[in-house]
Scaffold this active site. Structure first.
Site, PDB file in Angstrom:
ATOM      1  N   HIS A 252      21.100  36.620  38.673  1.00  0.00           N
ATOM      2  CA  HIS A 252      20.519  36.050  39.503  1.00  0.00           C
ATOM      3  C   HIS A 252      18.855  36.079  39.096  1.00  0.00           C
ATOM      4  O   HIS A 252      18.222  36.989  38.559  1.00  0.00           O
ATOM      5  CB  HIS A 252      19.979  37.164  40.680  1.00  0.00           C
ATOM      6  CG  HIS A 252      21.653  37.400  41.443  1.00  0.00           C
ATOM      7  ND1 HIS A 252      21.891  36.846  42.639  1.00  0.00           N
ATOM      8  CD2 HIS A 252      22.511  38.237  41.017  1.00  0.00           C
ATOM      9  CE1 HIS A 252      23.066  37.060  42.706  1.00  0.00           C
ATOM     10  NE2 HIS A 252      23.615  38.029  41.850  1.00  0.00           N
TER      11      HIS A 252
ATOM     12  N   HIS B 279      30.235  36.222  46.054  1.00  0.00           N
ATOM     13  CA  HIS B 279      30.306  37.734  45.630  1.00  0.00           C
ATOM     14  C   HIS B 279      31.235  38.298  46.721  1.00  0.00           C
ATOM     15  O   HIS B 279      30.994  37.913  48.044  1.00  0.00           O
ATOM     16  CB  HIS B 279      28.894  38.453  45.935  1.00  0.00           C
ATOM     17  CG  HIS B 279      28.027  38.102  44.781  1.00  0.00           C
ATOM     18  ND1 HIS B 279      27.484  36.911  44.298  1.00  0.00           N
ATOM     19  CD2 HIS B 279      27.040  38.975  44.207  1.00  0.00           C
ATOM     20  CE1 HIS B 279      26.541  37.126  43.649  1.00  0.00           C
ATOM     21  NE2 HIS B 279      26.260  38.573  43.483  1.00  0.00           N
TER      22      HIS B 279
ATOM     23  N   GLU C  75      32.389  43.752  45.991  1.00  0.00           N
ATOM     24  CA  GLU C  75      31.285  44.657  45.436  1.00  0.00           C
ATOM     25  C   GLU C  75      31.182  45.986  46.307  1.00  0.00           C
ATOM     26  O   GLU C  75      31.697  47.184  45.922  1.00  0.00           O
ATOM     27  CB  GLU C  75      29.992  44.040  45.276  1.00  0.00           C
ATOM     28  CG  GLU C  75      29.009  44.934  44.363  1.00  0.00           C
ATOM     29  CD  GLU C  75      27.718  44.025  44.471  1.00  0.00           C
ATOM     30  OE1 GLU C  75      27.512  43.269  45.417  1.00  0.00           O
ATOM     31  OE2 GLU C  75      26.641  44.438  43.824  1.00  0.00           O
TER      32      GLU C  75
ATOM     33  N   ASP D 181      23.817  40.473  36.170  1.00  0.00           N
ATOM     34  CA  ASP D 181      23.395  40.483  37.520  1.00  0.00           C
ATOM     35  C   ASP D 181      22.115  40.436  38.090  1.00  0.00           C
ATOM     36  O   ASP D 181      21.480  39.321  38.115  1.00  0.00           O
ATOM     37  CB  ASP D 181      24.110  41.734  38.277  1.00  0.00           C
ATOM     38  CG  ASP D 181      24.219  41.422  39.724  1.00  0.00           C
ATOM     39  OD1 ASP D 181      24.258  40.296  40.208  1.00  0.00           O
ATOM     40  OD2 ASP D 181      25.018  42.446  40.399  1.00  0.00           O
TER      41      ASP D 181
END
Ligand code: HPA
Ligand code: ZN
Length: 339
Positions: A21, A199, A202, A280
Site C-alpha cells: 500500500h 484482501h 487476514e 504490505d
C-alpha cells in the site's frame, strides 16, 4: 560458485513486490516534512513519539493510525514524493518490479481530487521505470468499511485513467465487511477490463476467501492466511495456483501470527500453494522486502532453495508478460546456481 550468507543472498536476489500500500510506505520523517509544508498538524510532537505509537493489537488499531498519517498528503507533489521515496528504497533492495495499491477514497473523502492522487503516484512510477529500471502495475483498492455506492463512485472516477490502472482491490477493516458487499462493483470493474484482487482471510474467515474467489472472481488473494482452516479451500487454491500475497512482518505486527516461528509460509509451500512474500505497509511494520525475507528465513530456518522458490513464485504470480517472466525466472535460477 560462491557461498554467500543467507543475508547477502536475500539482498542480492532480484525481487518483485505484489502487496504494498503506497500510503503504508509513509516514513515518519517524510510525514513531518510534508505536514510542515502543508501547514497540517500531526498529533505527535516528534518522529520518535510517532514511531512509539506504532504498536498494534489488531488490524483496526493500525488502520486508525495509517489513515491519520495519510491526512497530510494534499498536493500532487506529495503523492509523487511518497511514491518516489518508496521506489528509491526498494531499488536499494534489488526490487525490479512492483504491483502496488493506492486507496483513492482515503484522499477523495477529504476533498483531494482523484486526479491529484493518481497523477502524483503514476508520474513517480514512470520516473522509477525510466531512472531506476523498476517496472510496475497499479492497483486501485476500495475501502471495504465504506459502502458500495462510494466504491461505484470511485470506479467512475477511475475510468478516465483506465490505461494507468491494471486492477481493482479491496482493503481496510475486514471483519464485518465481506467480499459479497462489493460483488456488483467488482462485476462492473471486470466489464471495464480491470483484473480483480482482494484482501481476504487476514482477520476474516476462510468463507471470505471463498467469496473473493467465487463472487469477486479474483486472480490473487491478498494475505489469505486463513485458507489453512479449510482443507477444501487449500485444494482449490493449490490446484488453480491462485497466488497468495502473504506479508510476514505485517502478520506479526497485527497479531495475525504470534511468533514468526509459527508463520504459515512453510505449510503453504508444502501444500503446493503459490505463496509470495511482501511488505504490505513497510513504514509501519518495521521492514521492506529484504527484512521480510530475512526475518522469515531466520525464524523458520529457510534455505536458499526455499527463498529462491518464494522469489520465483512472486514473478510467476505477477502480471508481467510471459516473456518478461521467463527472463526473470532464468535470471533468478542463475543467481541461485551461482550463490
Ligand atoms: N489489511 C487491510 N487493509 C489494509 C492493510 C491490510 O493489511 N494495509 C493497508 N490497508
Ligand atoms: Zn494489505
Amino acid at each position: 560458485m560462491s557461498n554467500i550468507s543467507i543475508e547477502k543472498f536475500i539482498e542480492g536476489i532480484p525481487k518483485t513486490e505484489l502487496h504494498l500500500h503506497i500510503e503504508g510506505t509513509f516514513e515518519p520523517e517524510l510525514m513531518f516534512e510534508i505536514a510542515k509544508r502543508n501547514n497540517k498538524k500531526i498529533s505527535y510532537n516528534s518522529v520518535e513519539e510517532l514511531k512509539k505509537a506504532y504498536s498494534f493489537n489488531n488490524l483496526q488499531e493500525f488502520l486508525d493510525i495509517y489513515y491519520a498519517g495519510a491526512n497530510v498528503l494534499i498536493e500532487e507533489q506529495d503523492f509523487y514524493d511518497l511514491t518516489w521515496a518508496y521506489l528509491n528504497k526498494v531499488h536499494e533492495q534489488n526490487v525490479v518490479h512492483v504491483e502496488i495499491f493506492f486507496d483513492p477514497q482515503t484522499h477523495t473523502d477529504r476533498g483531494i481530487s482523484f486526479d491529484t492522487v493518481i497523477k502524483g503516484i503514476y508520474h513517480a512510477l514512470e520516473d522509477g521505470k525510466e531512472q531506476l529500471g523498476i517496472s510496475f502495475k497499479l492497483i486501485m483498492s476500495f475501502l471495504r468499511h465504506l459502502d458500495e455506492a462510494s466504491a461505484f463512485k470511485t470506479l467512475e472516477q477511475a475510468l478516465p485513467y483506465k490505461k494507468w490502472i491494471s486492477a481493482v482491490g479491496l482493503d481496510s477493516s475486514e471483519l464485518g465487511n465481506p467480499p459479497s458487499k462489493f460483488e456488483r462493483v467488482f462485476t462492473k470493474a471486470q466489464e471495464e477490463g480491470f483484473i480483480t484482487v482482494a484482501h481476504a482471510g487476514e482477520e476474516g474467515p476462510a468463507e471470505y476467501i471463498w467469496e473473493a474467489l467465487d463472487l469477486l472472481k479474483v486472480t490473487r488473494i491478498d494475505h489469505g492466511n486463513r485458507c489453512l482452516d479449510d482443507e477444501k479451500l487449500v485444494q482449490r487454491i493449490a490446484n488453480s495456483q491462485i497466488p497468495l500475497t502473504v506479508c510476514p512482518l505485517s502478520n506479526l505486527e497485527l497479531k495475525v501470527v504470534t511468533d514468526l516461528k509459527d508463520h504459515p509460509i512453510p505449510k503453504m509451500m508444502e501444500k503446493n500453494i503459490l505463496v509470495t512474500v511482501n511488505s504490505d505497509d513497510p513504514a509501519y511494520f518495521g521492514g521492506y522486502m529484504n527484512e521480510n525475507y530475512l526475518e522469515i528465513a531466520r525464524a523458520l530456518d529457510l534455505s536458499k532453495q526455499q527463498i529462491t522458490t518464494l522469489v520465483k513464485n512472486s514473478f510467476k504470480a505477477s502480471w508481467l508478460s510471459d516473456d518478461e517472466k521467463e527472463k526473470r525466472l532464468s535470471e533468478i535460477e542463475a543467481y541461485f546456481q551461482n550463490n
